[in-house]
Design an enzyme around this catalytic site. Sequence first.
Site, mmCIF file in Angstrom:
data_model
loop_
_atom_site.group_PDB
_atom_site.id
_atom_site.type_symbol
_atom_site.label_atom_id
_atom_site.label_comp_id
_atom_site.label_asym_id
_atom_site.label_seq_id
_atom_site.Cartn_x
_atom_site.Cartn_y
_atom_site.Cartn_z
ATOM 1 N N TYR A 1 5.001 8.052 47.867
ATOM 2 C CA TYR A 1 6.157 8.035 48.768
ATOM 3 C C TYR A 1 6.570 6.601 49.076
ATOM 4 O O TYR A 1 7.757 6.254 49.009
ATOM 5 C CB TYR A 1 5.811 8.788 50.052
ATOM 6 C CG TYR A 1 6.883 8.752 51.117
ATOM 7 C CD1 TYR A 1 8.033 9.523 50.990
ATOM 8 C CD2 TYR A 1 6.743 7.958 52.256
ATOM 9 C CE1 TYR A 1 9.016 9.506 51.973
ATOM 10 C CE2 TYR A 1 7.715 7.934 53.235
ATOM 11 C CZ TYR A 1 8.853 8.708 53.094
ATOM 12 O OH TYR A 1 9.822 8.683 54.063
ATOM 13 N N SER B 1 12.912 4.020 55.200
ATOM 14 C CA SER B 1 11.814 4.321 56.116
ATOM 15 C C SER B 1 11.190 2.992 56.507
ATOM 16 O O SER B 1 11.346 1.992 55.803
ATOM 17 C CB SER B 1 10.770 5.204 55.417
ATOM 18 O OG SER B 1 9.570 5.280 56.169
#
Length: 271
Positions: free
Chosen positions: A146, A133
């Site tokens: 996360y 990401s």
Amino acid sequence: MSKTVFITGASTGIGRATAQLFQQQGWNVAATMRTPEKSPELANLPNVLCLPLDVTKVETIHAAIDKAIAHFGAIDVVVNNAGYALIGAFEACEMADIRGQFETNVFGLMEVTRAILPHFRQRQQGVVVNVASIGGRMTFPIYSPYHATKWAVDGFSESLQYELRQFNIKVKIIEPGAIKTDFYSRSINVARKAGLTAYDEYIDRTLPKMDRAGANGSPPEITAQAIYKAASDGSWKLRYPAGGNATFLLGLRKLLPDAWFIGLMRKGIEG
């Protein structure tokens, strides 16, 4: 002879779009997911084999890889895509939930990679594509668990590529920005703790803006295209930004001092 790609988390979103794109490009596709019976549209496509796999259960990883090799003869590319987000105030996150986040996003990815490496070494070729990401190199509020997993994936992948190069095994990192999928409704768990209300106003103020970013993000097909390029371009390139202003945001993160970048993020998200 057609090449074969092995994809985790292929039931929805980026994983499904990736499976469909590789199939359209003439590849054999081993599309893995926890419950294959929920994705009949993939199973009905030519040269697609849907297999059960839960990245937190090692025995299902080895079983799926063995079945894919037996069915297609070999695996050329592994796409580690399975993942989800635990968000909210860190103080509200239970350690069991944080460990679960790491079990899927990091340890599951590592287990799949470990399981495929003997096959790749034997063939003296292979590509490991890890879907990280932009959140593996920059951060947003209320996403600390996360981000911790995605920074771990980024560091793991960058280090791994050194030792695997001698075997002609490439490692690629995909860095999606905001992607318009059901990730924001299906793959996000918001941490809550009874009696802890100190962060409620902050979360109520920032979370809607994060949700809007997802609603206005790039379609998953954009990330699928980046994954396909990483898998097939034959280069040793490591990182592939993918949609959702990923290239722009990562460029800013690289160029701006911490205080400037964090100030811009606070202004945009906190209001």
